[in-house]
Enzyme design. Structure first.
Site, PDB file in Angstrom:
ATOM      1  N   SER A  68     -24.150 -10.146  12.804  1.00 49.24           N
ATOM      2  CA  SER A  68     -25.084  -9.018  12.942  1.00 49.24           C
ATOM      3  C   SER A  68     -26.409  -9.311  12.250  1.00 49.24           C
ATOM      4  O   SER A  68     -26.467 -10.074  11.286  1.00 49.24           O
ATOM      5  CB  SER A  68     -24.490  -7.760  12.318  1.00 49.24           C
TER       6      SER A  68
HETATM    7  N1  SAH Z   1     -19.224  -7.868  11.392  1.00 50.07           N
HETATM    8  C1  SAH Z   1     -19.757  -9.104  11.908  1.00 50.07           C
HETATM    9  C2  SAH Z   1     -20.289  -8.942  13.324  1.00 50.07           C
HETATM   10  C3  SAH Z   1     -19.348  -9.504  14.291  1.00 50.07           C
HETATM   11  S1  SAH Z   1     -19.728  -9.242  16.010  1.00 50.07           S
HETATM   12  C4  SAH Z   1     -20.773  -9.671  10.951  1.00 50.07           C
HETATM   13  O1  SAH Z   1     -20.621  -9.478   9.758  1.00 50.07           O
HETATM   14  O2  SAH Z   1     -21.715 -10.335  11.372  1.00 50.07           O
HETATM   15  C5  SAH Z   1     -18.337  -8.262  16.495  1.00 50.07           C
HETATM   16  C6  SAH Z   1     -16.987  -8.899  16.337  1.00 50.07           C
HETATM   17  O3  SAH Z   1     -16.027  -7.970  16.839  1.00 50.07           O
HETATM   18  C7  SAH Z   1     -16.764 -10.194  17.120  1.00 50.07           C
HETATM   19  O4  SAH Z   1     -16.421 -11.210  16.229  1.00 50.07           O
HETATM   20  C8  SAH Z   1     -15.599  -9.860  18.067  1.00 50.07           C
HETATM   21  O5  SAH Z   1     -14.708 -10.942  18.254  1.00 50.07           O
HETATM   22  C9  SAH Z   1     -14.936  -8.712  17.343  1.00 50.07           C
HETATM   23  N2  SAH Z   1     -14.102  -7.810  18.143  1.00 50.07           N
HETATM   24  C10 SAH Z   1     -14.331  -7.335  19.400  1.00 50.07           C
HETATM   25  N3  SAH Z   1     -13.340  -6.500  19.776  1.00 50.07           N
HETATM   26  C11 SAH Z   1     -12.461  -6.454  18.745  1.00 50.07           C
HETATM   27  C12 SAH Z   1     -11.231  -5.768  18.512  1.00 50.07           C
HETATM   28  N4  SAH Z   1     -10.697  -4.942  19.430  1.00 50.07           N
HETATM   29  N5  SAH Z   1     -10.607  -5.953  17.335  1.00 50.07           N
HETATM   30  C13 SAH Z   1     -11.128  -6.763  16.378  1.00 50.07           C
HETATM   31  N6  SAH Z   1     -12.283  -7.434  16.537  1.00 50.07           N
HETATM   32  C14 SAH Z   1     -12.952  -7.279  17.701  1.00 50.07           C
END
Ligand code: SAH
Length: 229
Positions: A68
């Protein structure tokens, strides 16, 4: 964890945080401290190192997922108003960057005897990447990473004071509302009825009543799983 002079990236991070303060995104000392202490360059994919302190989301290798943007992490953390000792669920660990900022907010000393941040990730490679990052940097006493479908929440450690969802949901998953404590708060991007996505702040009062507020348009990767797309 390296902070201050021995961290060659500290100046870049300080400039980024100053910019976020000037933009009115970072408001509180606590969020400022968390943004300053977490070395984002340790959470990006190695090929993105030069962009670690740009205020944009960055690709996590070829997983199709992103780390993010710092302003989005700061906005969500300000909305959640995390207090020391809060139990937090993050859905979507990615590389573990946001979880690390939450760890500092709930346990500034990082030496909690019990985990306070539960973060759940569905992509196996990212679970491994995030676990390495979290342990290497000393967040492992506060942050527990779970592999699984976080659209159902993580009932095993519920209820939570705060829930943050970092992928956009078609609608607010009911299990996440159930797993919120009375007086708990959740920040979650939700597909808009009209166009794009909106960041929703969900508050549960002491009687369990729910109030949602629309905090404006955002862009996140889609939430997968049972309550996802
Ligand atoms: N929080 C992260 C941003 C990650 S982007 C940061 O610190 O930068 C969003 C993430 O959500 C991705 O890695 C994706 O694989 C995950 N994701 C999507 N659907 C999901 C689900 N149902 N359960 C767990 N993770 C999920």
């Amino acid at each position: 964890m390296k902070t201050g002079k021995e961290d060659p990236y500290f100046e870049y991070r300080r400039e980024l945080v100053e910019q976020l303060i000037a933009e009115g995104v970072v408001k509180s000392e606590r969020v400022k401290d968390a943004m300053l202490r977490v070395p984002r360059h340790e959470f990006v994919w190695p090929d993105q190192l030069d962009h670690a302190y740009d205020d944009i989301p960055l690709p996590l290798g070829d997983t199709g997922q992103t780390i993010s943007a710092p302003h989005m992490v700061a906005i969500m953390n300000e909305l959640l108003d995390v207090q020391t000792g809060d139990k937090i669920l993050e859905v979507g660990t990615g590389g573990g960057y946001h979880a690390a900022t939450l760890a500092i907010l709930t346990c500034p000393t990082l030496n909690s005897p019990i985990p306070l941040v539960y973060t759940i990730e569905i992509n196996h490679r990212l679970v491994e990447f995030a676990r390495k990052n979290i342990s290497r940097l000393g967040f492992q006493n506060v942050v527990t990473i779970i592999e699984g479908d976080g659209s159902r929440g993580y009932p095993e450690a519920s209820p939570y004071d705060c829930i943050v969802v970092t992928a956009a949901a078609p609608r607010i998953p009911s299990p996440l509302i159930d797993q919120l404590k009375p007086n708990g708060k959740m920040a979650i991007p939700v597909q808009s009825r009209f166009f794009g996505q909106e960041l929703m702040l969900v508050k549960k009062d002491e009687k369990g009543r729910i109030k949602t507020s629309n905090m404006g348009p955002v862009i996140f990767v889609p939430l997968r799983g049972e309550y996802g797309f």
